[in-house]
Write a protein that holds these residues in place. Sequence first.
Motif, PDB file in Angstrom:
ATOM      1  N   GLY A  36       0.787  -1.236   0.000  1.00  0.00           N
ATOM      2  CA  GLY A  36       0.000   0.000   0.000  1.00  0.00           C
ATOM      3  C   GLY A  36       0.812   1.275   0.000  1.00  0.00           C
ATOM      4  N   LYS A  39       3.733   1.721  -4.732  1.00  0.00           N
ATOM      5  CA  LYS A  39       4.643   1.212  -5.772  1.00  0.00           C
ATOM      6  C   LYS A  39       3.917   0.953  -7.099  1.00  0.00           C
ATOM      7  CE  LYS A  39       5.640  -2.427  -3.331  1.00  0.00           C
ATOM      8  NZ  LYS A  39       4.703  -2.184  -2.204  1.00  0.00           N
ATOM      9  N   THR A  41       1.023   2.046  -8.080  1.00  0.00           N
ATOM     10  CA  THR A  41       0.495   3.307  -8.620  1.00  0.00           C
ATOM     11  C   THR A  41       1.614   4.045  -9.355  1.00  0.00           C
ATOM     12  OG1 THR A  41      -1.033   3.392  -6.756  1.00  0.00           O
ATOM     13  CG2 THR A  41      -0.723   5.433  -8.003  1.00  0.00           C
TER      14      THR A  41
END
Length: 224
Positions: A36, A39, A41
Amino acid sequence: MITLENVTVEFDQRRVLDDISLSLSEKRIGIVGANGSGKSTFVRLLNGLQVASSGIVRVDDFDAAKDGRKLRRHVGFVFQNPDNQIVYPVVEEDIAFGLKALKLPKDEIDRRIDEVLARYGLSEFRNHPSHLLSGGQKQLLAISGVLVMAPRYIIFDEPTTLLDLRNRNRVERAIAELDQTVITVSHDLDLIAGYDRVLVFENGSIACDDVPAIAIPRYREMMV
Ligand SMILES: Nc1ncnc2c1ncn2[C@@H]1O[C@H](COP(=O)(O)OP(=O)(O)OP(=O)(O)O)[C@@H](O)[C@H]1O
């Protein structure tokens, strides 16, 4: 050369990438970070699968916000799960799919398919049902489908997570042999230990950006 200028990505007003500016010109770039941390994205920005909420993403002559289609040919993307990438029921059809979209002549398509299957030891599976390949063979097929399009960059998003050690090693070798610039997101720290540069993501920012010998121990410390 990849350049980001003050790039922010927000989902529902939640900031998942926070004001990132950097240039990437190394041939092997690893990306690590907690679940979360942003990475995926980040790498999705690099081939236009994700558009920045603000800031500019450039890859060579392409502006990711304007040239998404062209950018996806320039920057190939291998997903973590090859089942999300393999579209056609027969191996050769799956590889031919992108090449047909390029409107290449049939003999050129055949030549490229022969070459890439031979490269990954898949020649005997040319007419084989794609879904009957093993996990590692599917990953190699997914890589083949991207490679055959001759992109300048290839992004791998956790390419070894689903693989046993033998197939993990095959994929590691396949990546090592590529002429392209490679950007690999991985929780498998050995995979990126020999890379030129490693970015460590933390809560949407880059907490460390260095050679693996510095960045990987730093990441291990952060994860304690
Ligand atoms: N399309 C989306 N819509 C809403 N939130 C999203 C979307 N894509 C990602 N996010 C959120 O953005 C944050 C960063 O996600 P991202 O997938 O980039 O993390 P990651 O570092 O790749 O994680 P992992 O290691 O678990 O794959 C997460 O909180 C995630 O829930």
